[in-house]
Scaffold this active site. Structure first.
Site, mmCIF file in Angstrom:
data_model
loop_
_atom_site.group_PDB
_atom_site.id
_atom_site.type_symbol
_atom_site.label_atom_id
_atom_site.label_comp_id
_atom_site.label_asym_id
_atom_site.label_seq_id
_atom_site.Cartn_x
_atom_site.Cartn_y
_atom_site.Cartn_z
ATOM 1 N N GLU A 185 73.400 -91.408 53.396
ATOM 2 C CA GLU A 185 72.984 -90.012 53.226
ATOM 3 C C GLU A 185 71.990 -89.617 54.311
ATOM 4 O O GLU A 185 70.943 -89.039 54.037
ATOM 5 C CB GLU A 185 72.377 -89.810 51.827
ATOM 6 C CG GLU A 185 73.383 -90.002 50.711
ATOM 7 C CD GLU A 185 72.801 -89.697 49.339
ATOM 8 O OE1 GLU A 185 71.587 -89.840 49.152
ATOM 9 O OE2 GLU A 185 73.583 -89.297 48.454
ATOM 10 N N GLU A 263 79.966 -91.227 45.734
ATOM 11 C CA GLU A 263 78.996 -91.411 44.645
ATOM 12 C C GLU A 263 79.251 -90.325 43.614
ATOM 13 O O GLU A 263 78.694 -89.235 43.690
ATOM 14 C CB GLU A 263 77.540 -91.292 45.154
ATOM 15 C CG GLU A 263 77.072 -92.450 45.975
ATOM 16 C CD GLU A 263 75.568 -92.397 46.273
ATOM 17 O OE1 GLU A 263 74.864 -91.526 45.716
ATOM 18 O OE2 GLU A 263 75.110 -93.225 47.074
#
Ligand SMILES: *[C@@H]1O[C@H](CO)[C@@H](O)[C@H](O)[C@H]1NC(C)=O
Ligand SMILES: *[C@@H]1O[C@H](CO)[C@@H](O)[C@H](O)[C@H]1NC(C)=O
Ligand SMILES: *[C@@H]1O[C@H](CO)[C@@H](O)[C@H](O)[C@H]1NC(C)=O
Ligand SMILES: *[C@@H]1O[C@H](CO)[C@@H](O)[C@H](O)[C@H]1NC(C)=O
Length: 640
Positions: A185, A263
């Site tokens: 991320e 995710e």
């Protein structure tokens, strides 16, 4: 950076691999951009994966958890590698015991799971410093997660150790790793340093070769800074988010590849002092169903959360640091104690409907071809055909739990009574207090001591300017820190710093016995409490309940079970896995380091179910008694 020459393996390894893997050249996992899908050995493929972190589960339980994941219909497991778990000091590596990543890869192979690996270097994962080693901060000017040469040099030397270890485990080399994530991320990080991402991509290519699929993962807002040309782009989002909007956005960065949610949140983490997080079963199953209908590949984060043992729980930075609880149950389909939950069965139902009927086959009752595979470091090719299938074998029932107690703990003594044992090398002297990093204490506790050379006759404010304590400090008068502490208007100097080896003392508890004072009075300040107890048979999983205790650390037979903070919640019990207990015939020992107040009855209990959801909603206020009389000793105990 231009890719370097492909990796050189130790010369001995190559012939061995060739011997075991005659078909290695036919194995492939690739993106088929013409048709928006993955191909596994040339056959259309998608994954339904789940996250499980080996560093949050005792090693003896890895096989159990992985097997349950496979039997839930998953064909892959996704996990991080925390750098700070494996390189405690620069150039010192630990891949032993519960840190044996290769053993975990092997267990995943035995459970018939492919692997999606996320080696960082930054992992977030609600893990201490996002997986970055604290020793990086010994260079105060370092810019983490950027192309700062100091940071890159440390990353390069770590990956030159890690990536060659996993090279033989890449799918096309005969292992089970189908893809590898670069950073984590990164688009959510303010630096947005493309040179850094390019450097990492080059390093991965140089050490892992051209064949392995490298990818990035970001939330929708992070795609701009987090994705990189040449790397496959994936996204992450939860059941409450608008799938259509986010996948449409993903198409800007990944116009033709398969859609991937790396995710998909099955639950959420807990913070000390906030409500326990849950995600309802219908919303989680609905979201999965929608993604699978679209043909997307999905990883569920978490499928089994586990536990932040020791000092490994991280903290989120939201203006201030908000610490994460010891439990990482996550309201995941497999509970912290490894039990299948109703969420698991609901998700398995969705998965089984998404895969065509003829592919659904029964696995051998109870064990996934374990005998056949056992002992093979690599999986023969024909086994992988089963990744297209959903194993609808029986899931084991929840493990039996035990209740025990109440158990009365006795006072071993004040923390300070053991100072010689806790800091045998003696204190470090410095004019101003040094940080944990500067004295090479990565976590745990440190005592800061100074002597006041003047009399403070009136209550006077003691403070550390600029929010200088980033962890937590207790101040004791007469028995971390970035800015010098100030008493009234005077900057306190001439500090003695005692880095405390608390875990060592607890593990080798004999000094407690040697030092046992006449009989313990009331403690002043942080103190050790302990008790021994037998269990019947080989024992069972249980949950340690600490009613009335305030905040501290707890060990079972020298194993650091983690932090408790009963006064704050929401977590009121700590998961105690059975393998940490000695079976009947030996005594078990529980040790607490209570930092604040002890209940009138210093007791603990073992329960047969967890309590994760009681939050003390009142603001919790710490009382420090002011007023220092005479020439005094001023001490601060800081926890990290
Ligand atoms: C890991 O295990 C090896 C072999 O048993 C041992 O020599 C080494 O000291 C261990 N390393 C650590 C960091 O525990
Ligand atoms: C989700 O996003 C799409 C595309 O932006 C939009 O058309 C739709 O109305 C959104 N759905 C909801 C429930 O907000
Ligand atoms: C926490 O839970 C309580 C009780 O259910 C509720 O009243 C409160 O609003 C919740 N707090 C937050 C921040 O969600
Ligand atoms: C906590 O969880 C238990 C078990 O799920 C439930 O019975 C109880 O009502 C919950 N308590 C609160 C305060 O949410």
């Amino acid at each position: 950076m231009a890719p370097k020459k492909p990796l050189c393996l130790p010369s001995l390894l190559l012939p061995i691999l060739t011997l075991l893997l005659p078909q290695a050249d036919t194995r492939s996992f690739v993106v088929d951009r013409d048709n928006g899908r993955f191909l596994l050995d040339g056959v259309p493929f998608r994954y339904v994966s789940g996250s499980l972190h080996y560093f949050r589960v005792p090693r003896v339980l890895w096989a159990d958890r992985l097997f349950k994941m496979r039997m839930s219909g998953l064909n892959a497991v996704q996990f991080y590698v925390p750098w700070n778990y494996h390189e405690p000091e620069p150039g010192v590596y630990n891949f032993n015991g519960s840190r044996d990543l290769i053993a975990f890869l092997n267990e995943a192979t035995i459970a018939n799971l492919l692997v999606i690996l996320r080696p960082g270097p930054y992992i977030c994962a609600e893990w201490e410093m996002g997986g970055l080693p604290a020793w990086l901060l010994r260079k105060p000017t370092i810019h983490l997660r950027t192309s700062d040469p100091d940071f890159l040099a440390a990353v390069d030397s770590w990956f030159k150790v890690l990536l060659p270890k996993i090279y033989p485990w890449l799918y096309h080399n005969g292992g089970n790793i189908i893809s590898i994530q670069v950073e984590n991320e990164y688009g959510s990080y303010r630096a947005c340093d493309f040179n850094y991402m390019r450097h990492l991509a080059g390093l991965f290519r140089a050490l892992l070769g051209d064949k392995i699929l490298l990818f990035t993962t970001d939330g929708p807002e992070g795609l701009r800074c987090g994705s990189l040309q040449g790397l496959f782009t994936t996204v992450d989002f939860g059941p409450a988010d608008n799938m259509t909007r986010i996948f449409t956005l993903l198409r800007k960065y990944e116009p033709n590849g398969p859609l991937v949610n790396s995710e998909y949140y099955t639950g959420w983490l807990d913070y000390w002092g906030q409500n326990h997080s849950t995600r309802s079963i219908p919303t989680v199953t609905k979201g999965l169903e929608n993604m699978l209908k679209l043909g997307a590949s999905v990883n569920m984060y978490m499928f089994h959360g586990g536990t932040n043992f020791g000092y490994w729980n991280g903290a989120d930075e939201k203006g201030r640091f908000i610490p994460i609880t010891t439990s990482y149950d996550y309201d995941a389909p497999i509970s912290e104690a490894g039990d299948p939950t109703p969420k698991l069965f609901a998700l398995r139902n969705v998965i089984s409907k998404a895969f065509p009927e003829p592919q659904v086959k029964n696995f051998a009752q109870g064990s996934p071809n374990r005998d056949y595979l056992y002992g093979f470091p690599m999986v023969p090719k024909r086994i992988w055909a089963q990744f297209q299938e959903i194993p609808l074998g029986p899931l084991p029932p929840p493990s039996p739990k035990m209740m025990l107690g109440p158990l009365t703990l006795h006072l071993d003594g004040d923390l300070l009574a053991f100072l010689d044992f806790l800091c045998p090398q003696g204190p470090i002297h410095s004019i101003l207090p040094l940080t944990f990093e500067a004295v090479k204490q990565d976590h745990g506790f440190m005592l800061y001591r100074t002597y006041l050379t003047y009399t403070v006759s009136e209550p006077t404010q003691f403070w550390v300017p600029n929010n200088g304590v980033h962890d937590r400090a207790y101040v004791m008068v007469d028995g971390g820190l970035l800015e010098p502490p100030v008493l009234g208007q005077t900057i306190l100097t001439h500090w003695l710093m005692f880095p405390l080896k608390v875990d060592k003392l607890v593990k080798w508890w004999f000094p407690f016995q040697l030092l046992k004072r006449s009989h313990p009075e009331t403690p002043s300040g942080p103190a050790f409490y302990s008790a021994t107890f037998p269990i019947s048979g080989s024992g069972r999983d249980t949950f340690l309940f600490l009613p009335g205790w305030t905040k501290g650390q707890v060990w079972i037979n020298g194993f650091n079970l983690g932090r408790y903070w009963t006064k704050r919640g929401p977590q009121h019990t700590l998961y105690l896995p059975r393998p940490l207990l000695f079976p009947s015939g030996a005594l078990n020992r529980i040790t607490l380091l209570e930092l604040e107040n002890v209940p009138p009855q210093p007791q603990v209990q073992f329960l047969d179910r967890p309590i994760l959801n009681c939050t003390l909603r009142k603001t919790y206020i710490y009382s420090l008694s002011a007023g220092v009389q005479g020439t005094s000793e001023l001490m601060q105990l800081s926890g990290h």
